[in-house]
Motif scaffolding. Structure first.
Motif, PDB file in Angstrom:
ATOM      1  N   CYS A   1       0.830  -1.210   0.000  1.00 30.97           N
ATOM      2  CA  CYS A   1       0.000   0.000   0.000  1.00 30.97           C
ATOM      3  C   CYS A   1       0.863   1.259   0.000  1.00 30.97           C
TER       4      CYS A   1
ATOM      5  N   LEU B   1       0.757   4.335  -2.583  1.00 29.06           N
ATOM      6  CA  LEU B   1       0.493   5.707  -2.132  1.00 29.06           C
ATOM      7  C   LEU B   1       1.620   6.660  -2.510  1.00 29.06           C
TER       8      LEU B   1
ATOM      9  N   HIS C   1      -7.974   9.057  -7.773  1.00 33.97           N
ATOM     10  CA  HIS C   1      -8.326   9.401  -6.397  1.00 33.97           C
ATOM     11  C   HIS C   1      -9.008   8.225  -5.697  1.00 33.97           C
ATOM     12  N   ALA C   2      -9.858   7.512  -6.426  1.00 37.95           N
ATOM     13  CA  ALA C   2     -10.546   6.358  -5.835  1.00 37.95           C
ATOM     14  C   ALA C   2      -9.548   5.256  -5.482  1.00 37.95           C
TER      15      ALA C   2
ATOM     16  N   GLU D   1      -6.348   5.647  -4.829  1.00 41.33           N
ATOM     17  CA  GLU D   1      -5.549   6.120  -3.693  1.00 41.33           C
ATOM     18  C   GLU D   1      -6.313   5.962  -2.387  1.00 41.33           C
ATOM     19  N   ALA D   2      -7.593   6.302  -2.390  1.00 37.89           N
ATOM     20  CA  ALA D   2      -8.413   6.162  -1.178  1.00 37.89           C
ATOM     21  C   ALA D   2      -8.549   4.697  -0.779  1.00 37.89           C
ATOM     22  N   ASP D   3      -8.684   3.823  -1.762  1.00 38.20           N
ATOM     23  CA  ASP D   3      -8.788   2.389  -1.487  1.00 38.20           C
ATOM     24  C   ASP D   3      -7.509   1.861  -0.846  1.00 38.20           C
ATOM     25  N   ARG D   4      -6.362   2.234  -1.395  1.00 37.82           N
ATOM     26  CA  ARG D   4      -5.082   1.759  -0.852  1.00 37.82           C
ATOM     27  C   ARG D   4      -4.847   2.298   0.553  1.00 37.82           C
ATOM     28  N   ARG D   5      -5.295   3.535   0.799  1.00 38.11           N
ATOM     29  CA  ARG D   5      -5.128   4.112   2.136  1.00 38.11           C
ATOM     30  C   ARG D   5      -6.011   3.375   3.150  1.00 38.11           C
ATOM     31  N   ALA D   6      -7.216   3.029   2.743  1.00 30.40           N
ATOM     32  CA  ALA D   6      -8.125   2.309   3.636  1.00 30.40           C
ATOM     33  C   ALA D   6      -7.591   0.911   3.942  1.00 30.40           C
TER      34      ALA D   6
ATOM     35  N   ARG E   1      -4.468  -0.002   3.843  1.00 30.55           N
ATOM     36  CA  ARG E   1      -3.280   0.157   4.690  1.00 30.55           C
ATOM     37  C   ARG E   1      -3.669   0.358   6.145  1.00 30.55           C
ATOM     38  N   ASP E   2      -4.654   1.215   6.380  1.00 38.53           N
ATOM     39  CA  ASP E   2      -5.100   1.463   7.746  1.00 38.53           C
ATOM     40  C   ASP E   2      -5.614   0.186   8.404  1.00 38.53           C
TER      41      ASP E   2
END
Length: 211
Positions: free
Chosen positions: A135, A139, A171-172, A174-179, A181-182
């Motif tokens: 991730c 990112l 953007h979608a 990136e948001a998916d990879r951030r979620a 990762r969290d």
């Protein structure tokens, strides 16, 4: 945007494929693997003729030293466990977990049944940290995609019309990879707390050979 990323990754993979195949052809042509297998068979046969035991005390002592060193390397990154922003250190911790896992796999025959839990634990940590690193790579990469596409468009087309169509998908993604990762990071920190008892037990196992 996602389709464009996939296109660029496929192009990159195609560029890398030929050198990989050439390297594999060289390896096969050199017969290095066959020579290693023949040499190791000779070493094993010589050891058996000399009556050397596979699980000799000296070998177990060596195994204990190697396992202890790999575990110490992993534990050296413990202070970064609760620092999610330390990308490089968490990646290094993944490598340390991988090395511990491989060391445990190599020496597991010397400890019949005793290393199953430490092995499973090291593998789980390696996989969680690997997901986090994947991730982090995404990112770090995604913010550069649009600028690279803009440069290509200017070089080949002379204009950047149409690039705005890429933005929602990028953007979608990136948001998916951030979620993801969290989520993986939360799993990792919870798992790490449970590993400490496993590592203490592992040290007791290998410590007996050094006494």
């Amino acid at each position: 945007g996602v389709q464009r990323v996939l296109l660029r990754l496929r192009q990159q993979r195609a560029r890398l494929q030929r050198p990989v195949l050439c390297a594999l052809d060289r390896l096969a042509g050199d017969r290095l693997i066959e020579d290693m297998e023949a040499h190791l068979r000779t070493v094993r046969a010589a050891a058996q003729l000399q009556g050397v035991e596979a699980a000799s005390p000296a070998l177990r002592a060596l195994a204990g030293e190697a396992i202890t060193a790999r575990l110490a390397a992993l534990l050296g990154y413990e202070l970064y466990v609760h620092q999610p922003e330390r990308v490089a250190e968490l990646h290094a911790m993944r490598i340390a977990a991988k090395r511990l896992r491989y060391t445990l796999e190599v020496f597991a025959p010397l400890y019949p049944g005793e290393l199953k839990t430490p092995l499973k634990t090291a593998k789980a940590l390696q996989e969680l940290l690997g997901d986090i690193h994947d991730c982090d790579v995404w990112l770090a990469r995604l913010p550069r995609v649009l600028e690279e596409e803009r440069t290509r468009a200017l070089d080949y087309l002379g204009h950047t019309r149409g690039l705005s169509r890429l933005i929602p998908g990028l953007h979608a993604l990136e948001a998916d990879r951030r979620a993801v990762r969290d989520a993986r990071y939360r799993e990792f920190t919870a798992a790490w707390t449970k590993t400490l008892a496993v590592w203490r037990e592992l040290m007791e196992i290998v410590k007996m050979d050094g006494e």
